[in-house]
Design an enzyme around this catalytic site. Structure first.
Site, PDB file in Angstrom:
ATOM      1  N   GLN A  36      -4.666  -5.104   7.051  1.00  0.00           N
ATOM      2  CA  GLN A  36      -5.790  -5.938   6.427  1.00  0.00           C
ATOM      3  C   GLN A  36      -5.797  -7.332   7.229  1.00  0.00           C
ATOM      4  OE1 GLN A  36      -7.922  -5.128   4.338  1.00  0.00           O
ATOM      5  NE2 GLN A  36      -7.099  -3.097   3.595  1.00  0.00           N
TER       6      GLN A  36
ATOM      7  N   HIS B 223       0.699  -1.253   0.163  1.00  0.00           N
ATOM      8  CA  HIS B 223      -0.053   0.062  -0.085  1.00  0.00           C
ATOM      9  C   HIS B 223       0.943   1.268   0.053  1.00  0.00           C
ATOM     10  CE1 HIS B 223      -2.855   3.127   1.708  1.00  0.00           C
ATOM     11  NE2 HIS B 223      -3.604   2.119   1.240  1.00  0.00           N
TER      12      HIS B 223
ATOM     13  N   ASP C 149       2.977  -3.894   8.224  1.00  0.00           N
ATOM     14  CA  ASP C 149       1.585  -3.343   7.879  1.00  0.00           C
ATOM     15  C   ASP C 149       0.452  -4.065   8.186  1.00  0.00           C
ATOM     16  OD1 ASP C 149      -0.640  -2.152   6.923  1.00  0.00           O
ATOM     17  OD2 ASP C 149       0.281  -1.469   4.920  1.00  0.00           O
TER      18      ASP C 149
ATOM     19  N   CYS D 204      -4.505   2.351  -3.736  1.00  0.00           N
ATOM     20  CA  CYS D 204      -3.544   3.105  -3.229  1.00  0.00           C
ATOM     21  C   CYS D 204      -2.355   1.991  -3.376  1.00  0.00           C
ATOM     22  CB  CYS D 204      -3.693   3.181  -1.775  1.00  0.00           C
ATOM     23  SG  CYS D 204      -5.109   4.593  -1.417  1.00  0.00           S
TER      24      CYS D 204
ATOM     25  N   LYS E  61     -11.076  -0.421  10.188  1.00  0.00           N
ATOM     26  CA  LYS E  61     -11.186  -1.692   9.318  1.00  0.00           C
ATOM     27  C   LYS E  61     -11.479  -2.855  10.250  1.00  0.00           C
ATOM     28  CE  LYS E  61      -7.464  -0.051   6.144  1.00  0.00           C
ATOM     29  NZ  LYS E  61      -8.451   0.085   4.901  1.00  0.00           N
TER      30      LYS E  61
END
Length: 409
Positions: A201, A121, A198, A364, A224
């Site tokens: 997700q 991302h 990261d 993104c 999220k």
């Protein structure tokens, strides 16, 4: 599959869009919020609204208890060693920038290497680009396999003794690829590098154990995972965070302020300058409670099963291309796709006319779009409230869109 009764906890799902029942398939961008979270935020503003850490009055104490109680919930949620390792931020982007600007500036020098992948991302690309430019470092990319997965052999080739930072997403927001973070961390550590993850997700969808992964930093966002916008988390190993300088200065993060010099509070507060995101943290705590009541293992299995069903049904649509690994055990609960020569924005518009919300664009992830040799894609992303019926509605919508654009052309 999870019980469909979960949908009752999300008031927005009772709404109609353009005269059709809402099918929300954009949870990778932001998830819907359960009533439990909405109530927790409202309760803070209605009954406990005050600043934290400052006052000795009742409201201040209750607000502080709610805010710091949320920190303890996050610590348990990702199995951090101590609450001092949990920094509240505005989101994943801010968390990654803290690592780049604080740890990176102090430890990356000319000729050193920073390693990321083509699937990242933008939030996990641009901070490292800027750091590399500023410090004269080399930004290197691990290439992807044909199915959009990472090869550990390729990681071993790219990560060297010159590498100071390896930063990779746990789960791809486009391909759905689930990356072998624990094994990559071992490679990074063997070469003397720190591992940054990261987790935007991943944390909402599966059990994350930062001690098991042994990563040095882990970042994720509240919005999220059923929580409010504007709140996120940076986990960092305590010894690293203690050595790092804050990048925002002002109230809350100070210990002593003199005319020429100041000193900082201990962890975690030295990284939380100014009035913190109190309602956001409380809402995040409520979201964690909600997810843990369901069970992260059940959530992960539900999404794997839904992705498998979606891949099977969507593959029945002629002219539809699915990106990323087709094995549902290798991907999270999202499917990114294109339909013939229909632009994803046009496709998403037609689906929206039928009450179906999907994401369209470059997500993104422009370097990944270039790697896929496309300008944009459409994406259906699932969460705890989605069902096989939602997938069926999507497939029906895709067929309708295909007929519409065939007639137009």
């Amino acid at each position: 599959m999870l019980s469909k009764d979960i949908r009752k906890h999300f008031p927005i799902l009772a709404h109609e869009i353009n005269g059709h029942p809402l099918v929300y398939l954009d949870s990778a961008a932001t998830s819907q919020k359960p009533q439990q979270v909405i109530d927790a935020i409202s309760n803070y503003y209605e009954h406990d609204n005050s600043n934290v850490h400052r006052g000795v009055h009742t409201l201040g104490n209750r607000a502080t208890e709610g805010y710091e109680g949320a920190r303890d919930k996050v610590r348990n949620f990702i199995n951090a060693k101590s609450r001092e390792e949990i920094i509240f931020t505005r989101g994943t982007t801010t968390a990654l920038n803290i690592v780049a600007q604080s740890y990176g500036r102090a430890n990356v020098n000319e000729g050193d290497e920073i390693v990321i992948t083509h699937m990242e991302h933008h939030s996990n690309i641009i901070p490292w680009q800027q750091l590399a430019k500023e410090r004269g470092a080399v930004l290197k990319y691990v290439d992807l396999e044909e199915d959009g997965t990472l090869s550990l052999e390729e990681v071993r080739k790219v990560v060297t003794e010159r590498t100071k930072i390896v930063s990779i997403m746990h789960v791809s927001n486009v391909l759905g690829t689930m990356n072998p973070i624990k094994e990559i961390t071992e490679i990074a550590h063997a070469n003397g590098a720190v591992m940054v993850v990261d987790g935007a997700q991943a944390a909402p969808h599966m059990k994350v154990d930062v001690q098991h992964l042994d990563c040095d930093f882990y970042a994720f966002s509240g919005h999220k995972m059923g929580g409010p916008t504007g709140i996120g988390v940076l986990y960092g190993k305590k010894d690293l965070l203690n050595k790092m300088e804050p990048i925002e200065f002002g109230g809350e993060m100070i210990d002593f302020v003199g005319l020429q010099e100041s000193t900082w509070k201990e962890l975690p507060w030295k990284f939380e300058g100014g009035t913190p995101i109190i309602a956001g943290a409380i809402g995040l705590g409520a979201a964690i409670d909600f997810l843990e009541e369901i069970g992260l293992d059940k959530i992960e299995r539900h999404e794997h099963d839904l992705a498998a069903y979606a891949i099977k049904r969507m593959s029945e649509v002629e002219g539809l291309t699915i990106y990323g690994p087709l094995d549902p055990e290798k991907r999270a609960g999202l499917v990114t796709f294109n339909l013939n020569d229909v632009h994803p924005h046009d496709l998403a518009t037609v689906l929206d006319m039928n009450g179906i919300a999907v994401r369209a664009g470059h997500h993104c992830a422009q370097p990944l779009m270039k790697w896929l040799d496309v300008s944009a894609t459409a994406r259906a992303s699932f969460y705890i409230y989605n069902t096989e019926e939602d997938v069926d509605r999507l497939v029906d919508g895709l067929r309708m869109a295909k007929e519409y654009f065939n007639d137009v052309n």
